[in-house]
Design a protein around this motif. Structure first.
Motif, PDB file in Angstrom:
ATOM      1  N   GLN A 274      -4.097  -4.289   4.930  1.00 34.16           N
ATOM      2  CA  GLN A 274      -4.099  -5.688   4.466  1.00 34.16           C
ATOM      3  C   GLN A 274      -2.961  -6.478   5.076  1.00 34.16           C
ATOM      4  OE1 GLN A 274      -3.965  -6.777   0.355  1.00 34.16           O
ATOM      5  NE2 GLN A 274      -5.694  -5.463  -0.187  1.00 34.16           N
ATOM      6  N   HIS A 275      -1.815  -5.792   5.266  1.00 34.21           N
ATOM      7  CA  HIS A 275      -0.613  -6.504   5.708  1.00 34.21           C
ATOM      8  C   HIS A 275      -0.267  -6.156   7.150  1.00 34.21           C
ATOM      9  CE1 HIS A 275      -0.186  -7.653   1.555  1.00 34.21           C
ATOM     10  NE2 HIS A 275      -0.195  -6.377   1.187  1.00 34.21           N
ATOM     11  N   PHE A 283      -1.499   6.433   7.415  1.00 34.16           N
ATOM     12  CA  PHE A 283      -2.289   6.556   6.183  1.00 34.16           C
ATOM     13  C   PHE A 283      -2.299   5.231   5.409  1.00 34.16           C
ATOM     14  CE2 PHE A 283      -0.819  10.893   7.060  1.00 34.16           C
ATOM     15  CZ  PHE A 283      -2.065  11.514   7.163  1.00 34.16           C
ATOM     16  N   ILE A 284      -3.516   4.798   5.054  1.00 34.41           N
ATOM     17  CA  ILE A 284      -3.729   3.528   4.352  1.00 34.41           C
ATOM     18  C   ILE A 284      -4.691   3.797   3.194  1.00 34.41           C
ATOM     19  CG2 ILE A 284      -4.843   1.251   4.616  1.00 34.41           C
ATOM     20  CD1 ILE A 284      -2.168   1.326   6.003  1.00 34.41           C
ATOM     21  N   LEU A 289      -3.730  -0.744   1.541  1.00 33.32           N
ATOM     22  CA  LEU A 289      -2.294  -0.817   1.243  1.00 33.32           C
ATOM     23  C   LEU A 289      -1.608   0.476   1.665  1.00 33.32           C
ATOM     24  CD1 LEU A 289      -2.607  -2.372  -2.312  1.00 33.32           C
ATOM     25  CD2 LEU A 289      -1.992  -3.551  -0.213  1.00 33.32           C
ATOM     26  N   ARG A 290      -0.263   0.431   1.711  1.00 33.37           N
ATOM     27  CA  ARG A 290       0.446   1.662   2.031  1.00 33.37           C
ATOM     28  C   ARG A 290       0.451   2.563   0.799  1.00 33.37           C
ATOM     29  NH1 ARG A 290       5.698   0.640   4.623  1.00 33.37           N
ATOM     30  NH2 ARG A 290       6.169   2.770   4.027  1.00 33.37           N
ATOM     31  N   TYR A 291       0.515   3.853   1.019  1.00 39.61           N
ATOM     32  CA  TYR A 291       0.361   4.815  -0.079  1.00 39.61           C
ATOM     33  C   TYR A 291       1.530   4.792  -1.066  1.00 39.61           C
ATOM     34  CZ  TYR A 291      -3.953   7.350   0.807  1.00 39.61           C
ATOM     35  OH  TYR A 291      -5.285   7.701   0.901  1.00 39.61           O
TER      36      TYR A 291
END
Length: 381
Positions: A274-275, A283-284, A289-291
């Motif tokens: 998203q960003h 990994f997303i 989003l980040r985990y």
DNA sequence: GGCGTCTCAACGTGATCTTC
DNA sequence: GAAGATCACGTTGAGACGCC
């Protein structure tokens, strides 16, 4: 000579907590002892005094004298917290540390009372506080909290707010390392058996399988997985060079073919981030989003589900413990430490310029053989 | 070298809200 | 409705640095 006290009054209202003692005063029995709060003629003043003192008396401590001069605990905590507010605003401390200090101040104000004179606190008071904390907190947490309480009260002396340092007594110290070790041993080993590790990897979703293999292969923790970027990942050559996010310590590790295959199997399914700043993350989450974020650890949560399917206990971090333990059996602790990203500041590390790749490969091969043993062909003579 | 002080980051969990 | 996100809070592990 007897003073006339007049007729013994009844309670002004049913919930009034005090009773009229024959001595002419409002009274209450607390912890088996009678305490007096003022004459019959002024029940409101007696109630006010009772409310001021009841917490101290119930805790078995002497209520502060309102006439006493000196720095009050709430005053110290206000000044201390203002200093921490400033430190937070200029980036000297982070949010969690600031929050820790605020909660420590709240704890001592609640326990000792806001109007307590700081210089009146004695070793016995701190002993009581330690006993209170021991009812709900673990040894490690008690140690950290004791640390912060000492910091707050040391601040008062360092800033010249009190004339003498506070005496904490011999008991109000961090628990000794031996006690911490005993508590850790009592909890049992925090690692997976080979069967559990295999079952977890087998049942995992594609991203979780890749992350679990990174944990087993390279001792990755939750945040290591979440922070891994393509910049530090060489799938062709089979190496990662991600510095440890927590410490910034350099490290590198050869990847197993299984780990490379799991990452390659996941990448075609990797959602779009998203960003913009997350574009390079390997990994997303499925929502882009980040985990691992400020208040969220999706690695832990996703692992908890897999753990349920696999019918085992433990956390994602246990796989890191497992790598450390099994890797240590290879007898090259220096190489294990390098892969784990542990900073052991000894003279040896000061002088050691590099660790050969064959040593790192030897450690990860040792762990791989533990996880995926190769059937040996026995040649009979 | 060992220990204490100070600081930071990671891990874990539960309740509730939001999105798919 | 299920899965994931958000929020809040508690717990644990560990590094940097200074002092003895």
């Amino acid at each position: 000579m007897s003073k006339s006290k007049g007729e013994k009054p009844s309670k002004p209202y049913p919930e009034f907590p005090l009773f009229a003692h024959a001595s002419g005063r409002w009274c209450k029995k607390i912890n088996g002892k009678f305490h007096y709060f003022g004459p019959w003629r002024d029940h409101e003043a007696a109630l006010a005094r009772y409310l001021e003192q009841v917490d101290y008396l119930k805790a078995g401590r002497k209520p502060p004298n309102p006439e006493a001069k000196g720095l009050r605990l709430w005053g110290l905590c206000n000044v201390f917290c203002e200093t921490q507010d400033y430190k937070l605003s200029v980036g000297e401390i982070v949010r969690s540390t600031h929050q820790d200090y605020v909660e420590t101040c709240e704890r001592i104000v609640k326990f000792f009372g806001r109007d307590t004179i700081v210089e009146h606190l004695q070793a016995a008071d701190f002993q009581q506080l330690r006993e209170e904390m021991a009812k709900t907190l673990g040894l490690r947490t008690i140690g950290n909290e004791i640390n912060r309480i000492r910091i707050v009260l040391k601040y008062a002396y360092d800033e010249g707010l009190i004339a003498h340092p506070v005496r904490f007594g011999n008991q109000f110290k961090r628990p000794p390392k031996s006690a911490l070790r005993r508590q850790k041993q009592a909890k049992g080993p925090q690692m997976f058996t080979v069967e559990q590790a295999r079952e977890l990897i087998r049942r995992a979703t594609p991203p979780m399988r890749a992350m679990l293999l990174l944990a087993a292969n390279c001792g990755f923790g939750n945040n290591d997985c979440a922070s891994l970027t393509f910049q530090y990942l060489d799938l062709k050559g089979g190496w990662h060079t991600l510095p440890r996010p927590k410490t910034g310590i350099e490290r590198r590790c050869p990847l197993w073919p299984e780990t490379v295959a799991a990452i390659e199997a996941y990448l075609p399914r990797r959602p779009n981030p998203q960003h913009e700043e997350d574009q390079d993350l390997v990994f997303i989450t499925k929502y882009g989003l980040r985990y691992v974020r400020d208040s969220e650890n999706a690695v832990s949560k996703e692992f908890a589900k897999i753990r349920g399917f696999a019918g085992t206990k433990g956390t994602f971090y246990w796989m890191r413990h497992t790598f450390e333990t099994i890797g240590g059996e290879s007898r090259d602790q220096v190489a294990v430490d390098h892969i784990m990203g542990h900073a052991k500041e000894t003279m040896a590390t000061e002088y050691r310029e590099w660790i050969g790749p064959e040593r790192l490969e030897s450690v990860v091969s040792f762990v791989r053989e533990w996880l995926y043993p190769v059937p040996r062909i026995v040649v009979l003579p």
